[in-house]
Design an enzyme around this catalytic site. Structure first.
Site, mmCIF file in Angstrom:
data_model
loop_
_atom_site.group_PDB
_atom_site.id
_atom_site.type_symbol
_atom_site.label_atom_id
_atom_site.label_comp_id
_atom_site.label_asym_id
_atom_site.label_seq_id
_atom_site.Cartn_x
_atom_site.Cartn_y
_atom_site.Cartn_z
ATOM 1 N N HIS A 174 0.663 -1.057 -0.249
ATOM 2 C CA HIS A 174 -0.169 -0.111 0.150
ATOM 3 C C HIS A 174 0.750 1.340 0.003
ATOM 4 C CE1 HIS A 174 -3.795 -2.122 1.629
ATOM 5 N NE2 HIS A 174 -4.042 -1.866 0.120
ATOM 6 N N ASP A 208 1.092 4.251 1.543
ATOM 7 C CA ASP A 208 1.606 4.813 2.594
ATOM 8 C C ASP A 208 2.510 3.952 3.307
ATOM 9 O OD1 ASP A 208 -0.363 2.884 3.176
ATOM 10 O OD2 ASP A 208 -0.760 3.661 5.238
#
Length: 318
Positions: A65, A67
């Site tokens: 992901h 982030d």
């Protein structure tokens, strides 16, 4: 051994918290820093610390992901610009190699060091290096996600020099043999067992760093008897249904992991931007109701992980 949190937020950067990245500083142990995840802006966060990118020898990615990985291309490129010449190893799920190589190729970035990218195919022992062992297990997130367990080698007991001097055993090469636990015959005919002159050994430290996950038995497995568990706390205790739907954990679920793993300390990170001020402390208090030695970390917090005391020190402490 020290943990420094470069980013403690979830999903997107906020004014209070950058997205995820954690530095495990092993400067005294091996003159190296290991990075766990590298969200957007990680190299900017590093500028606010004493960390030197060239000291980063390994990067462990929990999952893909954004982030947790959008800061990788910039950090890797900057490491080269700033004089990093030693090799860098990046571990992560399948797809991390394509992400890094494509980013470097499209941006026409050229590195001055050897970059080794290892995609995790099997869980269990990931590698053993200079006595350190790193294990990984799959967690329960929306995409493939791993947690890591770092085990430090045990420390050999110290040579009891005073005891040797009391027996009029002069310093010299024989001390090395005694420290190795050998049976040694001295010049005067005495025979001594080296093991009798070695202090009590000391257990190495264990650090567990988990990626995004629902409550899962593998989290407990990775955290068994750990000195520190780093666990996400994206949701509050009363948002269990939302945590399950979004494949995350609540504060109390993280605490339950630490308690069942018999860990010494729990550090909560990956905090949603919805929790500000007093709400953050409420998350911490929720977790403390299950596992008292809990702390919610913020950006740039540094947590020292002290050496374990041996039995003699425990008795003196008591």
């Amino acid at each position: 051994m020290e943990l420094q949190f470069l980013g403690t937020g979830a999903g997107v950067p906020s004014k209070q918290r950058n997205v995820t990245s954690i530095a495990l500083k092993l400067l005294d142990e091996r003159n190296e820093i290991w990075l766990f995840d590298c969200g957007e802006g990680t190299q900017q966060q590093i500028l606010e610390t004493t960390t030197k990118p060239r000291k980063i020898g390994k990067i462990f990615i929990t999952h893909l992901h954004g982030d947790h990985i959008f800061g990788l291309p910039g950090l890797i490129s900057s490491r080269s610009f700033q004089g990093g010449e030693t090799s860098l190893e990046v571990y992560g799920p399948k797809g991390i190699k394509s992400f890094i190589q494509t980013s470097l190729r499209v941006s026409d970035s050229h590195l001055k060091f050897q970059l080794n990218i290892i995609e995790i195919e099997e869980t269990g022992l990931l590698f053993e290096d200079k006595g350190f062992k790193v294990y990984c297990e799959e967690l329960d997130h929306r995409i493939k996600c791993f947690g890591y367990r770092i085990e430090e080698p045990d420390f050999q007991g110290e040579l009891q020099v005073d005891k040797l001097k009391e027996m009029n055993i002069p310093a010299g090469p024989v001390y090395k043999r005694i420290k190795n636990g050998e049976t040694v015959e001295l010049n005067d005919g005495r025979v001594i067992d080296g093991k009798d002159f070695i202090g009590e050994s000391r257990d190495g430290r264990i650090v567990t760093i988990l990626g995004d996950t629902r409550y899962h038995p593998n989290s407990i497995k990775l955290g068994k008897n750990a000195d520190v568990i780093v666990h996400e706390s994206t949701f509050s205790a009363d948002e269990g249904k939302m945590a399950k739907n979004y494949y995350h954990s609540t504060s109390t679920q993280a605490a339950k992991v630490a308690k069942e793993a018999n860990a010494k300390q729990l550090l909560l990170t990956h905090i949603s931007a919805r929790y500000l001020g007093r709400a953050v402390y409420e998350l911490e208090n929720e977790a403390k109701s299950v596992f008292p030695n809990t702390k919610i970390v913020k950006d740039f917090d540094s947590i020292d992980i002290p050496l374990k005391r041996n039995q003699e020190e425990d008795e003196n402490h008591d």
